[in-house]
Write a protein that holds these residues in place. Structure first.
Motif, PDB file in Angstrom:
ATOM      1  N   THR A  27      -0.652  -7.304   2.894  1.00 55.98           N
ATOM      2  CA  THR A  27      -1.140  -6.369   1.883  1.00 55.98           C
ATOM      3  C   THR A  27      -1.354  -7.075   0.544  1.00 55.98           C
ATOM      4  O   THR A  27      -2.401  -6.910  -0.108  1.00 55.98           O
ATOM      5  N   ARG A  28      -0.372  -7.858   0.125  1.00 58.19           N
ATOM      6  CA  ARG A  28      -0.487  -8.547  -1.163  1.00 58.19           C
ATOM      7  C   ARG A  28      -1.618  -9.570  -1.165  1.00 58.19           C
ATOM      8  O   ARG A  28      -2.342  -9.717  -2.156  1.00 58.19           O
ATOM      9  N   ALA A  29      -1.775 -10.280  -0.046  1.00 58.47           N
ATOM     10  CA  ALA A  29      -2.834 -11.291   0.030  1.00 58.47           C
ATOM     11  C   ALA A  29      -4.214 -10.640   0.031  1.00 58.47           C
ATOM     12  O   ALA A  29      -5.131 -11.115  -0.653  1.00 58.47           O
ATOM     13  N   LEU A  30      -4.380  -9.552   0.775  1.00 60.58           N
ATOM     14  CA  LEU A  30      -5.662  -8.851   0.794  1.00 60.58           C
ATOM     15  C   LEU A  30      -5.979  -8.278  -0.581  1.00 60.58           C
ATOM     16  O   LEU A  30      -7.129  -8.334  -1.055  1.00 60.58           O
ATOM     17  N   SER A  31      -4.970  -7.697  -1.226  1.00 57.56           N
ATOM     18  CA  SER A  31      -5.169  -7.146  -2.563  1.00 57.56           C
ATOM     19  C   SER A  31      -5.579  -8.234  -3.546  1.00 57.56           C
ATOM     20  O   SER A  31      -6.481  -8.037  -4.372  1.00 57.56           O
ATOM     21  N   ALA A  32      -4.940  -9.399  -3.456  1.00 58.13           N
ATOM     22  CA  ALA A  32      -5.276 -10.511  -4.350  1.00 58.13           C
ATOM     23  C   ALA A  32      -6.711 -10.978  -4.146  1.00 58.13           C
ATOM     24  O   ALA A  32      -7.340 -11.503  -5.074  1.00 58.13           O
ATOM     25  N   ASN A  33      -7.255 -10.768  -2.940  1.00 62.76           N
ATOM     26  CA  ASN A  33      -8.638 -11.152  -2.639  1.00 62.76           C
ATOM     27  C   ASN A  33      -9.627 -10.040  -2.953  1.00 62.76           C
ATOM     28  O   ASN A  33     -10.804 -10.144  -2.607  1.00 62.76           O
ATOM     29  N   GLY A  34      -9.150  -8.971  -3.592  1.00 59.28           N
ATOM     30  CA  GLY A  34     -10.044  -7.914  -4.049  1.00 59.28           C
ATOM     31  C   GLY A  34     -10.223  -6.744  -3.114  1.00 59.28           C
ATOM     32  O   GLY A  34     -11.019  -5.846  -3.391  1.00 59.28           O
ATOM     33  N   HIS A  35      -9.496  -6.717  -2.000  1.00 63.49           N
ATOM     34  CA  HIS A  35      -9.629  -5.616  -1.044  1.00 63.49           C
ATOM     35  C   HIS A  35      -8.703  -4.457  -1.423  1.00 63.49           C
ATOM     36  O   HIS A  35      -7.701  -4.634  -2.127  1.00 63.49           O
ATOM     37  N   ASN A  36      -9.053  -3.276  -0.970  1.00 60.09           N
ATOM     38  CA  ASN A  36      -8.260  -2.076  -1.225  1.00 60.09           C
ATOM     39  C   ASN A  36      -7.441  -1.751   0.021  1.00 60.09           C
ATOM     40  O   ASN A  36      -8.005  -1.592   1.106  1.00 60.09           O
ATOM     41  N   VAL A  37      -6.141  -1.643  -0.156  1.00 59.71           N
ATOM     42  CA  VAL A  37      -5.241  -1.475   0.977  1.00 59.71           C
ATOM     43  C   VAL A  37      -4.419  -0.205   0.808  1.00 59.71           C
ATOM     44  O   VAL A  37      -3.941   0.107  -0.285  1.00 59.71           O
ATOM     45  N   GLY A  38      -4.250   0.532   1.903  1.00 61.98           N
ATOM     46  CA  GLY A  38      -3.348   1.669   1.962  1.00 61.98           C
ATOM     47  C   GLY A  38      -2.326   1.434   3.056  1.00 61.98           C
ATOM     48  O   GLY A  38      -2.551   0.637   3.975  1.00 61.98           O
ATOM     49  N   ILE A  39      -1.199   2.106   2.959  1.00 61.95           N
ATOM     50  CA  ILE A  39      -0.114   1.919   3.922  1.00 61.95           C
ATOM     51  C   ILE A  39       0.364   3.275   4.409  1.00 61.95           C
ATOM     52  O   ILE A  39       0.538   4.207   3.623  1.00 61.95           O
ATOM     53  N   VAL A  40       0.584   3.387   5.724  1.00 61.83           N
ATOM     54  CA  VAL A  40       1.151   4.586   6.334  1.00 61.83           C
ATOM     55  C   VAL A  40       2.493   4.214   6.946  1.00 61.83           C
ATOM     56  O   VAL A  40       2.583   3.253   7.706  1.00 61.83           O
ATOM     57  N   VAL A  41       3.547   4.969   6.590  1.00 60.64           N
ATOM     58  CA  VAL A  41       4.881   4.711   7.121  1.00 60.64           C
ATOM     59  C   VAL A  41       5.522   6.025   7.564  1.00 60.64           C
ATOM     60  O   VAL A  41       5.022   7.113   7.280  1.00 60.64           O
ATOM     61  N   ASP A  42       6.661   5.884   8.214  1.00 58.04           N
ATOM     62  CA  ASP A  42       7.425   7.025   8.715  1.00 58.04           C
ATOM     63  C   ASP A  42       8.070   7.801   7.564  1.00 58.04           C
ATOM     64  O   ASP A  42       8.585   7.210   6.614  1.00 58.04           O
ATOM     65  N   SER A  43       8.083   9.116   7.666  1.00 58.40           N
ATOM     66  CA  SER A  43       8.750   9.963   6.676  1.00 58.40           C
ATOM     67  C   SER A  43      10.120  10.416   7.146  1.00 58.40           C
ATOM     68  O   SER A  43      10.847  11.082   6.397  1.00 58.40           O
ATOM     69  N   LEU A  44      10.514  10.053   8.370  1.00 64.58           N
ATOM     70  CA  LEU A  44      11.754  10.575   8.944  1.00 64.58           C
ATOM     71  C   LEU A  44      12.970   9.713   8.619  1.00 64.58           C
ATOM     72  O   LEU A  44      14.084  10.222   8.539  1.00 64.58           O
ATOM     73  N   ALA A  45      12.778   8.415   8.474  1.00 63.35           N
ATOM     74  CA  ALA A  45      13.925   7.511   8.383  1.00 63.35           C
ATOM     75  C   ALA A  45      13.975   6.729   7.074  1.00 63.35           C
ATOM     76  O   ALA A  45      14.564   5.669   7.006  1.00 63.35           O
TER      77      ALA A  45
END
Length: 372
Positions: A27-45
């Motif tokens: 995520t950090r490397a893609l962002s540094a290269n100008g890309h837009n990143v989103g993340i989906v994670v669990d809400s249960l734990a």
């Protein structure tokens, strides 16, 4: 796909361990290269620790961090979350959906059944490979894998070992597949000099049987320095088998030779030992082997998972897992011949510098995204 900035949605269940580290680095490397990143994670734990880790990623997640229920095995979330992820991907207008681990890969590829034009990638990270083919759960997950290949633009394996295991358990991928090794950040290649009172050996990992902690202390009981004095060991980490480990240490009379220091950052612990030991009984592509070698510690490890790929030209030095006698011999040899151990360390370091950097890993993944 042209050279525009990409919109990428990364999906994983729990933000812990090596899988999360991989996603965070990517995520950090893609962002540094100008890309837009989103993340989906669990809400249960989620807990305070996971929230802290996710908060640290917010600046690089321009498309946001989104939480949906992701049960570890099967649950009600499996009926609703794929639709929610699909809707999110459409709303964010993403070009790439990348699922990590069994559940992340499951949701990512089910999202492709919706009205999405995004290309879908999948990195198993062990995940589904941990389910044995002769058990009901394994048969079910492996069958699902075979069906979902049709919706997969490419499978990215973090090791050749993972690729081979996947093919053996599930079958040869019917979609494109490739091996892209995980990598380390530039600062992790800085040497970590030992403290004046550093122990002979250091172990960093979860205190559970799978990490080979019991053969390790059994081996230590047999190891002496060249002057005949007993060798010592620092063990960092925590886990479900800590009490049993403490009991074995007491039974073997190693209380003054083994120091348990709890969970601490790996590089802080590396300074507490002159040589690292990773005696795992099973692994995929463990970061700790790369980290210790990059910190310029001689490393003893076992021939499991993708560790031979990390050891590269020194892979013939790996030992059988669970063999305390072989481990003791390797530890004794390392203390008796430090110059030889250092030469092996330097060869291993050169191999890791060439093929296991975050820049190389992220660049290869980005190129794969574009070539889709």
């Amino acid at each position: 796909m042209d050279q525009k900035n990409l919109r990428v949605l990364q999906i994983l269940r729990a933000p812990v361990g090596g899988l999360f580290r991989h996603v965070a680095d990517l995520t950090r490397a893609l962002s540094a290269n100008g890309h837009n990143v989103g993340i989906v994670v669990d809400s249960l734990a989620n807990d305070a620790q996971t929230e802290q880790l996710l908060t640290a990623l917010e600046a690089d997640a321009a498309l946001g961090i989104h939480r949906f229920p992701m049960p570890r095995l099967f649950g009600r979330g499996d009926l609703s979350t794929p639709f929610a992820v699909s809707a999110l991907a459409r709303r964010l207008d993403v070009d790439i959906i990348h699922g990590h681990g069994a559940k992340g890969g499951f949701y990512a590829r089910l999202a492709a059944y919706g009205r999405n034009t995004a290309k879908v990638f999948y990195t198993p990270h062990g995940g589904v490979l941990h389910f044995p083919a002769d058990k009901a759960s394994g048969k079910l997950f492996h069958r699902i894998e075979r069906v979902l290949m049709a919706k997969t633009s490419a499978i990215i394996f973090e090791s050749a070992y993972a690729q081979k295991t996947y093919t053996s358990l599930i079958g040869a991928p019917t979609c494109p597949s490739t091996v892209i090794h995980n990598g380390l950040r530039p600062g992790e290649f800085e040497p970590v000099p030992p403290l004046p009172d550093a122990a002979d050996f250091v172990f960093v990992g979860e205190l559970r049987n799978l990490k080979g902690i019991f053969p390790l202390v059994e081996a230590l009981a047999q190891v002496n320095r060249p002057d005949g004095s007993p060798a010592n060991l620092v063990m960092a980490g925590d886990g479900p088998d800590r009490k049993d480990l403490e009991q074995l240490i007491g039974q073997l009379g190693l209380g003054d030779r083994v120091k348990l220091v709890g969970s601490r950052p790996a590089r802080d612990v590396f300074a507490m030992g002159r040589n690292a030991v990773v005696p795992s009984l099973a692994e995929s592509l463990p970061y700790v082997v790369m980290e210790a070698a990059a910190a310029q510690l001689p490393v003893i490890s076992t021939r499991v998972g993708g560790i031979a790929e990390i050891f590269g030209p020194t892979a013939d030095q790996l030992i059988a897992p669970g063999d305390a006698d072989a481990l003791a011999s390797a530890m004794t040899e390392m203390l008796a011949n430090p110059d030889s151990a250092r030469r092996s360390m330097q060869a291993r370091l050169a191999h890791i510098e060439a093929g296991f950097s975050v820049a190389r890993m992220a660049g290869a993944v980005e190129a794969l995204y574009r070539n889709a």
